[in-house]
Design an enzyme around this catalytic site. Structure first.
Site, PDB file in Angstrom:
ATOM      1  N   LYS A  39       0.830  -1.211   0.000  1.00 35.12           N
ATOM      2  CA  LYS A  39       0.000   0.000   0.000  1.00 35.12           C
ATOM      3  C   LYS A  39       0.865   1.263   0.000  1.00 35.12           C
ATOM      4  O   LYS A  39       2.060   1.200   0.269  1.00 35.12           O
ATOM      5  CB  LYS A  39      -0.931  -0.005   1.216  1.00 35.12           C
ATOM      6  CG  LYS A  39      -1.752  -1.276   1.399  1.00 35.12           C
ATOM      7  CD  LYS A  39      -2.847  -1.500   0.381  1.00 35.12           C
ATOM      8  CE  LYS A  39      -3.683  -2.725   0.768  1.00 35.12           C
ATOM      9  NZ  LYS A  39      -4.692  -3.083  -0.214  1.00 35.12           N
TER      10      LYS A  39
HETATM   11  C1  LIG Z   1      -5.805  -4.146   0.610  1.00 30.45           C
HETATM   12  C2  LIG Z   1      -7.241  -3.811   0.638  1.00 30.45           C
HETATM   13  C3  LIG Z   1      -8.078  -4.241   1.690  1.00 30.45           C
HETATM   14  C4  LIG Z   1      -7.656  -5.223   2.716  1.00 30.45           C
HETATM   15  O1  LIG Z   1      -6.550  -4.867   3.477  1.00 30.45           O
HETATM   16  P1  LIG Z   1      -5.679  -6.028   4.178  1.00 30.45           P
HETATM   17  O2  LIG Z   1      -4.724  -5.246   5.023  1.00 30.45           O
HETATM   18  O3  LIG Z   1      -5.008  -6.782   3.094  1.00 30.45           O
HETATM   19  O4  LIG Z   1      -6.608  -6.857   4.988  1.00 30.45           O
HETATM   20  C5  LIG Z   1      -9.383  -3.777   1.701  1.00 30.45           C
HETATM   21  N1  LIG Z   1      -9.858  -2.975   0.740  1.00 30.45           N
HETATM   22  C6  LIG Z   1      -9.091  -2.566  -0.297  1.00 30.45           C
HETATM   23  C7  LIG Z   1      -9.686  -1.664  -1.332  1.00 30.45           C
HETATM   24  C8  LIG Z   1      -7.768  -2.994  -0.392  1.00 30.45           C
HETATM   25  O5  LIG Z   1      -7.029  -2.599  -1.428  1.00 30.45           O
END
Ligand SMILES: *Cc1c(COP(=O)(O)O)cnc(C)c1O
Length: 369
Positions: free
Chosen positions: A186
Site C-alpha cells: 500500500k
Molecule cells: C488491501 C485492501 C483491503 C484489505 O486490506 P488487508 O490489510 O489486506 O486486509 C481492503 N480494501 C481494499 C480496497 C484494499 O485494497
C-alpha cells in the site's frame, strides 16, 4: 531480471537502518503489545489527518469489520459498496453478518457510481462503503448527502488512498469512519500486516478499542460482544511511524512515475488512468485499459515483465458470493473492466531504467498486436 508490479527491496536498501532501529526500539522498550509505538502512531496518524481518533488494528480487512461494527452495522443489515474492489471490502461486510449490495462503477475512472445509490437503498440499508480505488477518491458529496437523508453511516475504504485528496480534503476525513490497510504494497505500507480506523466520534473510537481487545475495556472482563483480537502490532506501528514521515515523498515518487508513463505511453491506444475532478491522485496501482489485455500481458512475459490485474474477477461474480444472486450483466462496467484492465509496475523507488524498459516493451507489444 524480471520486473514485477511491486517490489520493496530498493526501498529497504535505502531505509534499512531506520527500519531496523524501529524494530530494536520496540524490542528494547519492555512492552510488546499495545505499547508506546501503537499509541504514538495512532496519535500521529490522526494528527496527519486533522482527525481526533485513530485506532490501530491488525489489517485492513478487520479495519472494515470493526469499523462497521463500531458504527452499529448489525447482522441482517444491507451495506452498499462496489464490486470493482479488492474482495476484502466485501468479505468484511459479510463478516459482520450484513448483506453486500453493489452499485456499478464509472466508465471514466472506475470509481463508485454515486448516482445509482438512491436506487438500491432499502429499509434494511444501514451503511455505505465508498472505496477510494487505485489512489483516488470517490465523489463524496453525493454519498454523504444521501447518507444524511436516510440516516446511514459512511465508512470510507481508504486501503488504496493514503494521502489522496478530494477537493482538498484527505481520504479518511469525509465519512463517519475510515478504514486503512498498511499491507506492504500500500501507499503507506508496513513490513507485514497492519491497519487502522479513523473517526471524529469519541464513542466510535471507544467501541473500536473494545472491539480490537476481546470486547474488554479492562483486563479480563468482557463488557460487550462481539470481541476480537485485532490489535496493530507494536513493531509494525513503530515502522509505520518512521514511514509516515516519508509519506509525502512516497506519493511524489509515485506521481513522478505516473507522469513518465503518461508521456511515454501517449498515443499507444492504451487507456491511461484519468484524474477525476477535484482529485489529487496518489497512484496506488497504475491501471491501464485495452481490449487485447490478455494478449498484451502474455507477450510482455517475453520482455521479463510480469503484470498484475486489479482485479481479474469482479467480486459479485465469484463463486464465494454466488448466494448474493448477481447475474452476469448486472454490473456491466465492472464486468467489462475485469476483462480489459491491467496494472503497470508502480512504486516510488521504481528505477528510471525499469520505467523506460516498461514503456518501450508496452509500446512494442501494443504496436505489434
Ligand atoms: C488491501 C485492501 C483491503 C484489505 O486490506 P488487508 O490489510 O489486506 O486486509 C481492503 N480494501 C481494499 C480496497 C484494499 O485494497
Amino acid at each position: 531480471m524480471t520486473t514485477y508490479v511491486w517490489d520493496y527491496l530498493e526501498e529497504y536498501a535505502e531505509e534499512r537502518e531506520e527500519i531496523l532501529d524501529a524494530v530494536d526500539a520496540v524490542f528494547q522498550s519492555g512492552r510488546l503489545v499495545l505499547g508506546a509505538s501503537v499509541a504514538g502512531f495512532e496519535q500521529e496518524f490522526a494528527a496527519h489527518h486533522g482527525t481526533e481518533h485513530c485506532v490501530g488494528v491488525d489489517n485492513g480487512t478487520n479495519a472494515i469489520v470493526l469499523g462497521l461494527q463500531a458504527l452499529g452495522v448489525a447482522p441482517g443489515d444491507e451495506v452498499v459498496t462496489v464490486a470493482n474492489t479488492a474482495a476484502p471490502t466485501v468479505l468484511a461486510i459479510d463478516a459482520v453478518g450484513a448483506t453486500p449490495v453493489f452499485v456499478d462503477v464509472r466508465e471514466e475512472d472506475y470509481l463508485m457510481r454515486t448516482d445509482q445509490l438512491a436506487g438500491v437503498i432499502t429499509e434494511r440499508t444501514s451503511a455505505i462503503v465508498p472505496v477510494h480505488l487505485y489512489g483516488q477518491c470517490v465523489d463524496m458529496d453525493p454519498v454523504t448527502e444521501l447518507a444524511a437523508l436516510h440516516g446511514l453511516k459512511v465508512l470510507e475504504d481508504c486501503a488504496q488512498a493514503h494521502g489522496a485528496r478530494h477537493h482538498g480534503r484527505l481520504a479518511g476525513t469525509m465519512g463517519d469512519a475510515a478504514a486503512f490497510s498498511f499491507y506492504p504494497t500500500k501507499v503507506l505500507g508496513a513490513y507485514g500486516d497492519g491497519g487502522a480506523v479513523l473517526t471524529r466520534d469519541a464513542d466510535v473510537a471507544a467501541a473500536l478499542r473494545r472491539l480490537r481487545y476481546y470486547g474488554m475495556e479492562e483486563r479480563y472482563y468482557v463488557v460487550r460482544t462481539p470481541g476480537h483480537n485485532s490489535r496493530l502490532d507494536e513493531v509494525q506501528a513503530e515502522v509505520l511511524r518512521r514511514k509516515l514521515r516519508r509519506l509525502g515523498a512516497y506519493i511524489e515518487g509515485r506521481r513522478a512515475v505516473a507522469r513518465r508513463y503518461a508521456e511515454g505511453l501517449a498515443g499507444t491506444g492504451l487507456v491511461l488512468p484519468s484524474n477525476a475532478v477535484g482529485n489529487d491522485h496518489v497512484h496506488y496501482v497504475h491501471v491501464v485499459r485495452h481490449p487485447e489485455r490478455d494478449r498484451i500481458i502474455e507477450r510482455l512475459k517475453d520482455y521479463d515483465i510480469e503484470l498484475n490485474i486489479s482485479y481479474p474477477w469482479p467480486v459479485h461474480r465469484m463463486t464465494g458470493f454466488a448466494h448474493l444472486g448477481y447475474a452476469e450483466g448486472s454490473l456491466p462496467v465492472t464486468e467489462r473492466l475485469a476483462k480489459e484492465i491491467f496494472s503497470l509496475p508502480m512504486y516510488p523507488s521504481l528505477p528510471p531504467h525499469t520505467q523506460e524498459k516498461v514503456i518501450e516493451a508496452v509500446r512494442e507489444v501494443v504496436a505489434g498486436l
